[in-house]
Motif scaffolding. Structure first.
Motif, PDB file in Angstrom:
ATOM      1  N   GLN A 107      -1.500   2.279  29.338  1.00 46.45           N
ATOM      2  CA  GLN A 107      -1.502   3.725  29.213  1.00 46.45           C
ATOM      3  C   GLN A 107      -0.156   4.123  28.563  1.00 46.45           C
ATOM      4  OE1 GLN A 107      -1.825   4.944  33.511  1.00 46.45           O
ATOM      5  NE2 GLN A 107      -3.853   3.981  33.643  1.00 46.45           N
ATOM      6  N   ARG A 108       0.983   3.569  28.798  1.00 46.37           N
ATOM      7  CA  ARG A 108       2.353   3.929  28.218  1.00 46.37           C
ATOM      8  C   ARG A 108       2.194   3.782  26.724  1.00 46.37           C
ATOM      9  NH1 ARG A 108       8.081   1.763  29.685  1.00 46.37           N
ATOM     10  NH2 ARG A 108       9.456   3.035  28.151  1.00 46.37           N
ATOM     11  N   TRP A 109       1.539   2.918  26.117  1.00 40.86           N
ATOM     12  CA  TRP A 109       1.429   2.456  24.638  1.00 40.86           C
ATOM     13  C   TRP A 109       0.172   2.426  24.314  1.00 40.86           C
ATOM     14  CZ3 TRP A 109       5.681  -0.291  27.309  1.00 40.86           C
ATOM     15  CH2 TRP A 109       7.014   0.432  27.004  1.00 40.86           C
ATOM     16  N   GLN A 129       0.152  -4.277  36.157  1.00 39.00           N
ATOM     17  CA  GLN A 129       1.405  -4.043  35.061  1.00 39.00           C
ATOM     18  C   GLN A 129       0.758  -3.841  33.706  1.00 39.00           C
ATOM     19  OE1 GLN A 129       4.813  -6.519  35.118  1.00 39.00           O
ATOM     20  NE2 GLN A 129       5.186  -6.198  37.393  1.00 39.00           N
ATOM     21  N   PRO A 157       7.929  -4.340  31.508  1.00 37.62           N
ATOM     22  CA  PRO A 157       8.056  -3.270  30.819  1.00 37.62           C
ATOM     23  C   PRO A 157       9.064  -3.095  29.803  1.00 37.62           C
ATOM     24  CG  PRO A 157       7.526  -2.777  32.937  1.00 37.62           C
ATOM     25  CD  PRO A 157       7.869  -4.165  33.002  1.00 37.62           C
ATOM     26  N   ALA A 160       9.260  -2.929  25.714  1.00 35.32           N
ATOM     27  CA  ALA A 160       9.756  -1.625  25.075  1.00 35.32           C
ATOM     28  C   ALA A 160      10.615  -2.420  23.955  1.00 35.32           C
ATOM     29  CB  ALA A 160      10.457  -0.939  25.893  1.00 35.32           C
ATOM     30  N   ALA A 173      -0.998  -0.320  33.236  1.00 34.05           N
ATOM     31  CA  ALA A 173       0.258   0.637  33.338  1.00 34.05           C
ATOM     32  C   ALA A 173       0.924   0.642  31.695  1.00 34.05           C
ATOM     33  CB  ALA A 173       1.439   0.425  34.067  1.00 34.05           C
ATOM     34  N   LEU A 174       1.128  -0.544  31.000  1.00 35.35           N
ATOM     35  CA  LEU A 174       1.533  -0.854  29.895  1.00 35.35           C
ATOM     36  C   LEU A 174       0.527  -0.147  28.802  1.00 35.35           C
ATOM     37  CD1 LEU A 174       3.063  -4.278  30.160  1.00 35.35           C
ATOM     38  CD2 LEU A 174       4.364  -2.067  29.805  1.00 35.35           C
TER      39      LEU A 174
END
Length: 120
Positions: free
Chosen positions: A90-92, A84, A50, A54, A87-88
């Protein structure tokens, strides 16, 4: 589209272990000077996936290819990495994420390792 590449490896507490991973990153940059490349580690070393993503997103990457530098399909590649990546995503949600095959499944690497094994 600005592509980022994450070279993902297992990780180790020994700093020397990172040298070959960083050498691959340097080679990618030598071959593709405009590439955005980051190294990341599953455990025992930083940055983690992550954090590396980022950094690439902050650098303008709009698509990110994760390249697992594993020889075999172990638990990290089979289970941890897909979670993972979810999750990435969803975040971006605006970033296009792709996952390369583990390098150990690439015929070119298998051929190279065989050549190294038999060279005198």
């Amino acid at each position: 589209m600005t592509r980022g590449i994450v070279l993902l490896a297992h990780g180790s507490r020994d700093e020397r272990w990172r040298q070959p991973i960083e050498a691959v990153a340097a080679r990618v940059l030598a071959d593709e000077p405009d590439a955005r490349v980051a190294c990341a580690y599953m455990e025992l070393a930083e940055p983690d996936l992550p954090t590396a993503v980022a950094t690439l997103v902050a650098d303008g990457a709009t698509a990110i290819r994760v390249v697992p530098l594993f020889l075999g399909m172990g638990k990290h590649a089979r289970e941890d990495l897909p979670h993972q990546l979810d999750a990435l995503r969803q975040r971006w949600p605006a970033i296009g994420f792709t996952l390369a095959r583990i390098v150990g499944e690439e015929p070119e690497l298998v051929d190279l390792l065989a050549r190294i094994a038999v060279k005198s």
